[in-house]
Design an enzyme around this catalytic site. Structure first.
Site, short mmCIF file in Angstrom:
data_model
loop_
_atom_site.label_atom_id
_atom_site.label_comp_id
_atom_site.label_asym_id
_atom_site.label_seq_id
_atom_site.Cartn_x
_atom_site.Cartn_y
_atom_site.Cartn_z
CE LYS A 156 -3.94 2.15 0.22
NZ LYS A 156 -3.51 2.84 -1.01
CE LYS A 196 4.64 7.32 -2.14
NZ LYS A 196 3.93 7.76 -0.94
CG ASP A 207 3.44 10.95 -2.85
OD1 ASP A 207 3.32 10.73 -1.65
OD2 ASP A 207 4.44 11.57 -3.30
P1 NDP Z 1 0.82 17.83 -4.26
O1 NDP Z 1 1.29 17.49 -5.61
O2 NDP Z 1 -0.64 18.01 -4.02
O3 NDP Z 1 1.54 19.15 -3.72
C1 NDP Z 1 2.93 19.25 -3.63
C2 NDP Z 1 3.31 20.63 -3.15
O4 NDP Z 1 4.68 20.62 -2.82
C3 NDP Z 1 3.12 21.70 -4.21
O5 NDP Z 1 2.86 22.92 -3.58
C4 NDP Z 1 4.49 21.69 -4.90
O6 NDP Z 1 4.80 22.91 -5.56
C5 NDP Z 1 5.41 21.46 -3.73
N1 NDP Z 1 6.61 20.74 -4.21
C6 NDP Z 1 6.65 19.49 -4.74
N2 NDP Z 1 7.89 19.15 -5.11
C7 NDP Z 1 8.66 20.21 -4.82
C8 NDP Z 1 10.02 20.46 -4.96
N3 NDP Z 1 10.87 19.55 -5.48
N4 NDP Z 1 10.47 21.67 -4.54
C9 NDP Z 1 9.61 22.58 -4.00
N5 NDP Z 1 8.29 22.39 -3.85
C10 NDP Z 1 7.82 21.22 -4.24
O7 NDP Z 1 1.40 16.67 -3.31
P2 NDP Z 1 0.95 16.26 -1.84
O8 NDP Z 1 0.45 17.44 -1.08
O9 NDP Z 1 0.08 15.07 -1.96
O10 NDP Z 1 2.33 15.76 -1.22
C11 NDP Z 1 3.21 16.61 -0.48
C12 NDP Z 1 4.11 15.76 0.40
O11 NDP Z 1 3.32 14.99 1.30
C13 NDP Z 1 4.99 14.74 -0.33
O12 NDP Z 1 6.21 14.59 0.38
C14 NDP Z 1 4.19 13.44 -0.20
O13 NDP Z 1 5.02 12.29 -0.32
C15 NDP Z 1 3.64 13.60 1.20
N6 NDP Z 1 2.48 12.81 1.54
C16 NDP Z 1 1.33 12.86 0.80
C17 NDP Z 1 0.22 12.13 1.17
C18 NDP Z 1 -1.07 12.22 0.44
O14 NDP Z 1 -2.04 11.61 0.91
N7 NDP Z 1 -1.19 12.96 -0.65
C19 NDP Z 1 0.27 11.23 2.33
C20 NDP Z 1 1.49 11.31 3.10
C21 NDP Z 1 2.54 12.07 2.68
P3 NDP Z 1 4.73 22.99 -7.16
O15 NDP Z 1 3.28 22.86 -7.49
O16 NDP Z 1 5.32 24.31 -7.48
O17 NDP Z 1 5.55 21.83 -7.65
O1 2IT Z 2 2.98 8.84 1.57
C1 2IT Z 2 1.83 8.40 1.76
O2 2IT Z 2 1.51 7.84 2.81
C2 2IT Z 2 0.85 8.56 0.67
N1 2IT Z 2 1.16 9.17 -0.36
C3 2IT Z 2 -0.53 7.98 0.80
C4 2IT Z 2 -0.52 6.51 0.52
C5 2IT Z 2 -1.88 5.86 0.45
O3 2IT Z 2 -1.88 4.69 0.08
O4 2IT Z 2 -2.90 6.47 0.78
#
Ligand code: NDP
Ligand code: 2IT
Length: 446
Positions: free
Chosen positions: A91, A127, A167
């Site tokens: 997952k 992943k 993600d």
């Molecule tokens: P999104 O794509 O929705 O948003 C990502 C955000 O982070 C955007 O504002 C983006 O800016 C910025 N960003 C991404 N890459 C970079 C970079 N290399 N440098 C600077 N800014 C960056 O992704 P999420 O919100 O889903 O994910 C954000 C983080 O949270 C990640 O680390 C992900 O692994 C983690 N995560 C996500 C989960 C989920 O359920 N979605 C669960 C647990 C963890 P820009 O648009 O300008 O690229």
């Molecule tokens: O980093 C994370 O935990 C996620 N991007 C969510 C994974 C999931 O299976 O909901």
């Protein structure tokens, strides 16, 4: 410092996975934490549990060909690393970002094993993703890419095998296209094959909000443990994507003031508190850059090319990407009066940054624990799909809050039990590791 036995395991991780620096970093952090466990549990070393955990069960790399709106052909690379299935089907999310390569997918998959263990829910770790860059692509291009990606991925996943989700760069829209193609190819309405679905076709209430809300709940527990709360606190959240937006929403509901957020172009500082409706309009509906927020809001500065962590705050919630808080950033945050960090992103703080926070007595909630609300709510989505049920928003949010409180408590108790009170990193790594290790022992040498 690494325990002697673990030093040689780490050397072999380096040797067998050359150039995968993010994976090395994630592995080292876990190995550093679990030294004390080996003393108490020699059976783990005898069965080579750690060597086995560091080697993915299966790694899939594939070609993703697709055509843009002008008819030009593009070739991207797709990945799915199925890391560990001792606790349940693999997952973990899919990331679409040009920086994606095997080392990123493996660091994320490795962390996911322990995060998922920590939730106490029946999910293994994996992943995936692609080096596809969704920026500037039309909706139809994104759909075609997702269809091509799933045309290979479908043969490797399934409700009982491997369950992807979103993600970076993969949200509800992409999950919809991916699920649609899976359904078409397999002729099966197998809802629980992917999570983060829209509510009209098997999605769960609160999944969209879950990572950000969960992170805010986790920080609330850390603040409670220090005898304080979000009330009146100055908070900085990096990013403005899925995790950041809903972290901001919940922090505001809990009484904090979020004064800055960002994207990869720069950050805005809004002393009155981020206007969340405007942020959602700009990011989720119009897909504009951060400077558009400053222009429309007025009396707000947009700062390009600098680190958001120079903005003083009491609570910081890095919610963009890996290694965004360096040692220098951590020093600036400590100087600015920061008392708590909740990692919404995966591995956003460098090892030096973590050391600085811990030495300064900052409550540091690592991503494995603090952002586990997303994947936990994905497991709840699978549960609802399996029983063809759907829960209310209120009930789902209550479940999420209980899960985050439980994870927080488990981190603290485990850290205490191993003589490192208040060390959430050790608590999360040890508790997550033990859950997976015990299941692996029980399942035999597989
Ligand atoms: P999104 O794509 O929705 O948003 C990502 C955000 O982070 C955007 O504002 C983006 O800016 C910025 N960003 C991404 N890459 C970079 C970079 N290399 N440098 C600077 N800014 C960056 O992704 P999420 O919100 O889903 O994910 C954000 C983080 O949270 C990640 O680390 C992900 O692994 C983690 N995560 C996500 C989960 C989920 O359920 N979605 C669960 C647990 C963890 P820009 O648009 O300008 O690229
Ligand atoms: O980093 C994370 O935990 C996620 N991007 C969510 C994974 C999931 O299976 O909901």
């Amino acid at each position: 410092m690494l325990h002697e036995k673990l030093e040689s395991i780490y050397d072999s991780v380096l040797r067998r996975n050359p150039g995968e620096i993010e994976f090395h970093q994630a592995a080292r952090e876990v190995l550093e934490s679990i030294g004390p466990v080996l003393g108490k549990h020699p059976e783990y070393a005898e069965s080579k549990i750690i060597e086995r955990i560091c080697e993915p069960e299966r790694q899939i790399i594939f070609r993703v060909p697709w055509e843009d709106d002008q008819g030009e052909v593009h070739i991207n690379r797709g990945f799915r690393v199925e890391f560990n299935s001792a606790l349940g089907p693999y997952k973990g999310g899919l990331r679409f970002h040009p920086s994606v390569y095997l080392g990123i997918v493996k660091f994320l998959g490795f962390e996911q094993i322990f995060k998922n263990g920590l939730t106490g829910l029946p999910i293994g770790g994996g992943k995936g993703g692609s080096d596809f860059d969704p920026k500037g692509r039309s909706q139809r291009e994104i759909m075609r890419f997702c269809q091509s990606f799933m045309t290979e991925l479908y043969r490797h996943i399934g409700e009982y095998t491997d369950v992807p989700a979103g993600d970076i760069g993969v949200g509800q829209r992409e999950v919809g296209y991916l699920f649609g193609q899976y359904k078409r190819i397999t002729n099966r309405y197998e809802s629980a094959v992917i999570t983060g679905k829209g509510l009209s076709y098997g999605g769960a209430q609160v999944r969209t909000e879950a990572t950000g809300y969960g992170c805010a709940f986790f920080v609330e527990e850390m603040l409670k443990a220090r005898g304080t709360s979000f009330d009146g606190k100055r908070v900085v959240v990096s990013g403005s994507g899925n995790v950041a937006v809903y972290a901001i929403e919940k922090v505001q509901q809990l009484g904090g003031t979020v004064v800055a957020c960002s994207d990869s172009s720069g950050y805005v500082i809004d002393e009155k508190g981020i206007d969340l409706d405007l942020l959602k309009q700009i990011k989720q509906i119009e897909h504009l850059r951060m400077d558009a927020y400053a222009r429309r809001r007025g009396e707000v500065s947009f700062v390009a090319g600098r680190s958001i962590w120079e903005v003083p705050c009491e609570v910081a919630m890095p919610s963009a990407t890996q290694n965004e808080i360096t040692g220098k950033d951590a020093e600036a945050l400590v100087r600015g009066g920061c008392i708590a960090i909740g990692e919404g992103a995966n591995m956003p703080t460098t090892p030096e940054g973590i050391r600085i926070f811990q030495e300064a007595g900052v409550s540091f909630g690592p991503g494995k624990a603090a952002n586990a609300g997303g994947v936990a709510t994905s497991a709840l989505e699978m549960q609802q799909n399996a029983s063809r049920d759907s829960w209310t928003f209120e009930f789902s949010e209550r479940r999420l809050q209980e899960i985050m409180q439980d994870i927080h408590g488990r981190c603290l108790n485990t850290a205490e039990e191993y003589g490192m009170p208040g060390n959430y990193v050790a608590g999360a790594n040890i508790d997550g590791f033990k859950r997976v290790a015990d299941a692996m022992l029980a399942l035999g040498l597989i």
